[in-house]
Structure formats: C-alpha cells, structure tokens
Scaffold this motif. Structure first.
Motif, mmCIF file in Angstrom:
data_model
loop_
_atom_site.group_PDB
_atom_site.id
_atom_site.type_symbol
_atom_site.label_atom_id
_atom_site.label_comp_id
_atom_site.label_asym_id
_atom_site.label_seq_id
_atom_site.Cartn_x
_atom_site.Cartn_y
_atom_site.Cartn_z
ATOM 1 N N LEU A 8 3.271 -34.029 -47.033
ATOM 2 C CA LEU A 8 3.263 -32.946 -48.018
ATOM 3 C C LEU A 8 2.255 -33.176 -49.129
ATOM 4 C CD1 LEU A 8 7.108 -32.380 -48.465
ATOM 5 C CD2 LEU A 8 5.525 -31.064 -47.042
ATOM 6 N N ILE A 9 1.817 -34.421 -49.320
ATOM 7 C CA ILE A 9 0.989 -34.734 -50.478
ATOM 8 C C ILE A 9 -0.335 -33.992 -50.445
ATOM 9 C CG2 ILE A 9 -0.250 -36.743 -49.560
ATOM 10 C CD1 ILE A 9 1.392 -36.437 -53.056
ATOM 11 N N GLU A 10 -0.865 -33.741 -49.238
ATOM 12 C CA GLU A 10 -2.123 -32.999 -49.134
ATOM 13 C C GLU A 10 -1.963 -31.576 -49.670
ATOM 14 O OE1 GLU A 10 -0.835 -34.824 -46.741
ATOM 15 O OE2 GLU A 10 -2.351 -36.349 -46.252
ATOM 16 N N GLN A 11 -0.800 -30.969 -49.391
ATOM 17 C CA GLN A 11 -0.547 -29.616 -49.906
ATOM 18 C C GLN A 11 -0.402 -29.636 -51.427
ATOM 19 O OE1 GLN A 11 2.607 -27.432 -47.784
ATOM 20 N NE2 GLN A 11 2.542 -29.035 -46.218
ATOM 21 N N ILE A 12 0.320 -30.621 -51.945
ATOM 22 C CA ILE A 12 0.521 -30.715 -53.387
ATOM 23 C C ILE A 12 -0.809 -30.943 -54.108
ATOM 24 C CG2 ILE A 12 1.602 -32.070 -55.232
ATOM 25 C CD1 ILE A 12 3.888 -32.676 -53.237
ATOM 26 N N ALA A 13 -1.651 -31.792 -53.529
ATOM 27 C CA ALA A 13 -2.914 -32.178 -54.172
ATOM 28 C C ALA A 13 -4.043 -31.194 -53.933
ATOM 29 C CB ALA A 13 -3.334 -33.570 -53.679
ATOM 30 N N SER A 14 -3.838 -30.192 -53.120
ATOM 31 C CA SER A 14 -4.928 -29.265 -52.827
ATOM 32 C C SER A 14 -5.358 -28.534 -54.105
ATOM 33 C CB SER A 14 -4.506 -28.244 -51.777
ATOM 34 O OG SER A 14 -3.621 -27.290 -52.318
ATOM 35 N N ILE A 53 -3.570 -37.258 -57.710
ATOM 36 C CA ILE A 53 -2.332 -37.068 -56.943
ATOM 37 C C ILE A 53 -2.510 -37.593 -55.525
ATOM 38 C CG2 ILE A 53 -0.806 -35.322 -55.920
ATOM 39 C CD1 ILE A 53 -1.286 -33.640 -58.469
ATOM 40 N N ALA A 54 -3.668 -37.302 -54.941
ATOM 41 C CA ALA A 54 -3.911 -37.705 -53.549
ATOM 42 C C ALA A 54 -3.973 -39.219 -53.383
ATOM 43 C CB ALA A 54 -5.204 -37.063 -53.040
#
Length: 333
Positions: A8-14, A53-54
């Motif tokens: 999920l971190i990729e979505q959050i950090a986009s 974040i990433a």
C-alpha cells in the motif's frame, strides 16, 4: 478475516495521492498559515513527502497540544499542516479498506452517515419495534474512550487487514503499537477509533444476538423488549468491554423509550425529536460570549453549524428563541 492488503505504501506515497491529501487538508483549515506556506511551495513539498514516505525517512513534527472545555474537558492534539497532509494521504488509501468492515449500526465519522442520519434511523427503529409492544432502551458511553484505547488490541485489528510493512511503520509513527490511548484531533484517530469500535459491534451482533442498536464512536443505544433484558445485557457488555477492549462505562441507563432517547444531541421520541437542554444552554452562552467579545465571524460560523443541526429536530420555537437571544446580545454589546 477477509482480504489482506499488501504493497500500500506506493499508493500512499504517490504524488497524485499527496496532492489530493494537501487539497483536503487545506479545505479543512483554509486559514492555516502553515497551509498557505505549504501550498506556495506545493510541487517541492509533494516531491519531498512522496520520497520521504516511500523510503521511510518521514518523521512527524511536534504537535500543538491544548485543552478545550466544551462540551466537556478534552485535550486536543493539533498536528502541523504537513503532518495533516500525510494523515490524509494515509486515510485516502486505508479508510476504504476498513470502511468495508464497518457495520450498518455504526454512524460516527463515516461518509454518508453522521449524527442526523443516525438520529433518523434510531427513531425509525423505535417506531417499528413499538408496533410489537413496549420498547426499552439501554444507553451507554465509555469513559475517556480515545484516551483508553489499548493500542496493542487496535494494531491487531489493523494488521488483520493491512500487511504492508512500510505502511504499518508509517501508522506507528502516529499510533505506536504499545501503550494506551490515541490523540484526539488527529485525522487517523477518527478512523482508528471506529476500527476499535467494531469490537463491540461484533460482540453485540454475534455473541449478544442484538441487532437493534446504533453506535456513534463510543456512544451506544440498544433497543430491547424489557428492563430485565437491558440490565442483563449491560452487565455482560460491561464485563466484555473491560476484558476485550480495556474500557469501562462512564454512564449507562435502562429506561422506557417513551421517556425519550438521549442520542446524538437530540432527545428522540417516536413522534418527534428535540434538542438536548444542555446543547441549548451551551448555544445561548456561546452566543452571548461571542457577541460580548466582538467575535462576529466566529459567531456566524457557530450559528450556521448549530442551527443546521437544530433544524433536524422539531425546533421552530427554539430557533426563534435563539434569534431573540442573539438580537438582545447584539443590542447590549
């Protein structure tokens, strides 16, 4: 247990998600100086947050902590604007995941629900059950709900749905997995308080076999057929909450529904709804105080919000009375 969510971190950090988060944070507090500065350097701030974040280097800033006294004394934690953006970015991704786990009986801080729909649903259920005879009401709320949430219990429920290691590490920067309590004022706290509340929802539905109930965060109303049923349920429920949630009741009552149900700022009967006396008294005091202090804009915002809430009740005479209070206060200021 259902689907677990990884990566999920990729979505959050986009960057797209962080831009949306910044827009939500700015809308929620349009006059924030920190927000204005953040938006002045929007592109570079988004790039920084996306990268931090990433790669896990993001660290929250120091929050401002203060106390409010209405409607009761509470300690509020206000995060810097940048951190509010990050919390929106987290919620944008994980809130839909948990929303699918919430029950229809839950009305607090959920899109399309809220106080007005909760009060309407409660009244409709009272009317329906009244056709079959006398209706009794068990009303409960928890003492210091946010302050007493067991974070280990909470994280167990979070990890039942979210298995992305870096997302969990980011969440832990705001809500550690040990200790007690989550801060009032954090956006993620509203979501996690609802996640925690599903513990009692599940118990009521599956163990206590109760489906005629409504919950708004820690404020719970249960409709039943007798005083004995409600009092027996209260004892079982309080034992469960102490052991499985680490919380206790601050208040509870078992009474006939025809005396009115005190829920979500209203006193609810099958035939009508009235504003709670405490809410009315508080409104009158605020009108006088804001007028005396010359806080015109604060008064306008308060009246717009409070009168909007009052109009969902049978409140024509009340609204006229408040308008007279406002007029008298204006003349005397």
């Amino acid at each position: 247990m259902g689907k677990k969510h990884k990566n999920l971190i990729e979505q959050i950090a986009s960057k797209e998600n962080i831009l949306l988060a910044a827009q939500k944070a700015k809308k929620g507090n349009p006059n924030s100086v920190g927000g204005m500065i953040f938006m002045d350097y929007l592109e570079s701030n988004i790039a920084y947050l996306s990268r931090a974040i990433a790669d896990g280097s993001y660290a929250p800033g120091k929050p401002k902590v203060f106390v409010i006294y209405e409607p009761k004394k509470r300690q509020i934690t206000a995060l810097p604007f940048r951190d509010r953006v990050v919390q929106h970015a987290i919620n944008n991704v994980i809130e839909p995941i948990f929303e699918r786990t919430f029950y229809t009986q839950s009305y607090g801080c959920r899109a399309g629900r809220g106080t007005h729909k909760g009060a309407i649903a409660c009244q409709a259920m009272m009317r329906r059950l009244e056709k079959d005879g006398e209706v009794w009401v068990l009303k409960t709320d928890f003492a210091g709900y946010f302050y007493n949430i067991n974070r280990a219990f909470l994280h167990k429920r979070i990890r039942a749905k979210v298995t992305c290691k870096r997302t969990l590490e980011l969440i832990e920067k705001y809500v550690p997995s040990t200790g007690v309590g989550i801060p009032i004022g954090n956006l993620t706290s509203q979501l996690f308080a609802n996640v925690y509340g599903t513990i009692i929802d599940e118990w009521l539905l599956h163990e206590a076999k109760q489906k005629h109930f409504f919950r708004y965060m820690d404020d719970i109303v249960i409709l039943g057929k007798s005083q004995k049923e409600m009092r027996d349920l209260q004892e079982r429920m309080e034992r469960f909450c102490a052991v499985e949630m680490g919380v206790r009741f601050s208040h509870w009552s078992a009474s006939k529904a025809d005396k009115g149900v005190n829920f979500l700022g209203y006193r609810i009967w099958t035939t009508h709804k009235l504003m709670r006396r405490q809410s009315v008294d508080t409104a009158k005091k605020k009108i006088k105080r804001y007028t005396r202090q010359g806080k015109t804009e604060e008064l306008k915002r308060f009246l717009a919000s409070w009168l909007g809430h009052a109009k969902w009740a049978d409140s024509h005479n009340l609204i006229k009375s408040l308008e007279r209070t406002y007029a008298r206060s204006s003349k005397n200021s």
